[in-house]
Scaffold this active site. Structure first.
Site, PDB file in Angstrom:
ATOM      1  N   ASN A   1      45.053  54.296  44.181  1.00 21.53           N
ATOM      2  CA  ASN A   1      44.151  53.756  42.915  1.00 21.53           C
ATOM      3  C   ASN A   1      42.792  54.100  42.722  1.00 21.53           C
ATOM      4  O   ASN A   1      42.188  53.438  41.863  1.00 21.53           O
ATOM      5  CB  ASN A   1      44.456  52.268  43.131  1.00 21.53           C
ATOM      6  CG  ASN A   1      43.988  51.732  44.127  1.00 21.53           C
ATOM      7  OD1 ASN A   1      43.164  52.356  44.882  1.00 21.53           O
ATOM      8  ND2 ASN A   1      44.302  50.412  44.579  1.00 21.53           N
TER       9      ASN A   1
ATOM     10  N   GLN B   1      41.642  34.785  47.367  1.00 19.84           N
ATOM     11  CA  GLN B   1      42.452  35.271  46.059  1.00 19.84           C
ATOM     12  C   GLN B   1      43.755  34.582  46.214  1.00 19.84           C
ATOM     13  O   GLN B   1      44.278  34.634  47.448  1.00 19.84           O
ATOM     14  CB  GLN B   1      42.379  36.672  46.380  1.00 19.84           C
ATOM     15  CG  GLN B   1      41.342  37.259  45.772  1.00 19.84           C
ATOM     16  CD  GLN B   1      41.235  38.868  45.397  1.00 19.84           C
ATOM     17  OE1 GLN B   1      40.280  39.499  45.122  1.00 19.84           O
ATOM     18  NE2 GLN B   1      42.504  39.478  45.673  1.00 19.84           N
TER      19      GLN B   1
ATOM     20  N   HIS C   1      42.225  40.225  40.146  1.00 23.11           N
ATOM     21  CA  HIS C   1      42.093  41.632  40.850  1.00 23.11           C
ATOM     22  C   HIS C   1      42.891  42.770  40.252  1.00 23.11           C
ATOM     23  O   HIS C   1      44.343  42.912  40.720  1.00 23.11           O
ATOM     24  CB  HIS C   1      42.612  41.464  42.417  1.00 23.11           C
ATOM     25  CG  HIS C   1      42.433  42.375  43.107  1.00 23.11           C
ATOM     26  ND1 HIS C   1      42.271  42.215  44.665  1.00 23.11           N
ATOM     27  CD2 HIS C   1      41.935  43.867  43.172  1.00 23.11           C
ATOM     28  CE1 HIS C   1      41.831  43.482  45.298  1.00 23.11           C
ATOM     29  NE2 HIS C   1      41.670  44.317  44.183  1.00 23.11           N
TER      30      HIS C   1
END
Length: 351
Positions: free
Chosen positions: A121, A286, A305
């Site tokens: 990514n 998170q 995210h």
């Protein structure tokens, strides 16, 4: 020598409506596109979203799993206590980049292999960082909010809007994402700097200047982008003292990890004006709780995210995860830079 796998456990978020799109792979419903292939190998494949607490699907299935697949976007925290119960676990794969949800020291002591889909990514995150740099410098979000609210006050917006041309942009960390960001900034006529422990050839080739002294670099930058992994050394790296080293009113972008910055110090710096703006998509914990102070801090523009979860990145993540499993079954080593822990030894950047 081939390696036997009986059970693979993947902890992924639920996709809901998004899962109806077949390209949306990083979710329970589409299971990284691995189910049919794994089951043809005679391997049991359990995919769960439930990851919190001792009675979660994650905790219940971990002890007899040979391979664990997790993601940074829906982290299942692999603690020393859970590792102690994972008697059959051989391999932990991060489907993405960033393995800080795994206790790496404990994994190394247990002799596990921890690996991630390095580079999967990089482009996605670098593009997102560039977008955030421009959003902050051009004061875009307040303008968008004005338009949505039916207002029209150009001076109020223009008084905080600047050009990127002629500014100094620095990245903390000179690795892949930082290199892609600096490559994209090459034609923007801005000065580009990077801080890292060692000089990096790709950055040198791009004409980006290396700084050995982080605080000195921060004092020169109009925009700072964080591109280091979360380790014991980088946890809380941007605290009150370090933020004070930045130019007054400079901008900070963080798509790396939430714990690299001091949460409350960021809020205080935004309120005082020491930071002109903060933007990123990483939080701690998170998912972020509804009362997380970054949700309402001034000039703080956060998203969940998502920077590394584009559909293009998901294809690379899924393909890389399958390739690692194929190599593991064949007894073949992974590419060297995929390893986070190998044969009980941590990779250099995590030491």
């Amino acid at each position: 020598m081939s390696t036997k796998i009986n059970k693979v456990l993947a902890v992924l978020p639920k996709g809901g409506e998004a899962a109806k799109q077949p390209d949306y792979l990083v979710c329970v419903e589409n299971a990284l596109g691995l189910r049919e292939w794994l089951e043809k190998q005679g391997i049991k494949y359990v995919v769960a979203a439930d990851k919190e607490g001792p009675n979660s699907e994650f905790a219940r299935n971990l002890p007899d799993s040979d391979v664990l697949i997790t993601t940074p976007f829906h982290p299942a925290y692999l603690t020393p206590d859970l590792l102690a119960k994972a008697d059959k676990l051989q391999l932990a794969i991060t489907a993405g980049v960033g393995s800080d949800h795994i206790d790496l020291e404990a994994a190394a002591k247990k002799g596990l292999t921890v690996a991630e889909v390095t580079g999967s990514n990089v482009v996605s995150v670098a593009e997102d960082e560039l977008m955030r740099v421009l959003l902050l410098v051009r004061n875009f979000v307040p303008g968008y909010e004005q338009a949505r609210a039916g207002e029209w006050d150009v001076p109020k917006l223009a008084m905080k809007a600047r050009d990127l041309e002629g500014k100094t942009v620095g990245t903390v960390g000179g690795g892949r994402i930082a290199t892609h960001l600096m490559k994209r900034l090459q034609n923007w006529d801005c000065k580009r700097l990077y801080y890292d422990r060692h000089e990096k050839k790709p950055q040198e080739d791009l004409g980006v200047d290396w700084h050995k002294d982080l605080d000195q670099m921060l004092g020169e930058c109009d925009v700072v982008v964080i591109n280091v992994p979360l380790t014991e050394k980088t946890k809380g790296m941007f605290n009150k003292e370090r933020l004070s080293k930045m130019k007054h009113g400079a901008y900070l972008v963080n798509n790396a990890r939430g714990r690299i910055v001091d949460r409350d110090a960021v809020v205080d710096a935004l309120k005082s004006g020491q930071l002109g703006g903060y933007s990123g998509d990483v939080w701690y914990p998170q998912p972020a709780p509804p009362d997380h102070p970054w949700r309402k801090a001034p000039n703080c523009y956060m998203t969940p995210h998502t920077s590394g979860t584009t559909l293009d990145a998901q294809k690379r993540i899924a393909a890389g995860t399958r390739e690692m499993l194929e190599d593991w079954l064949k007894g073949k080593p992974f590419p060297e830079d995929f390893y986070i822990v190998r044969e009980g030894k941590l990779a250099e950047q995590y030491q």
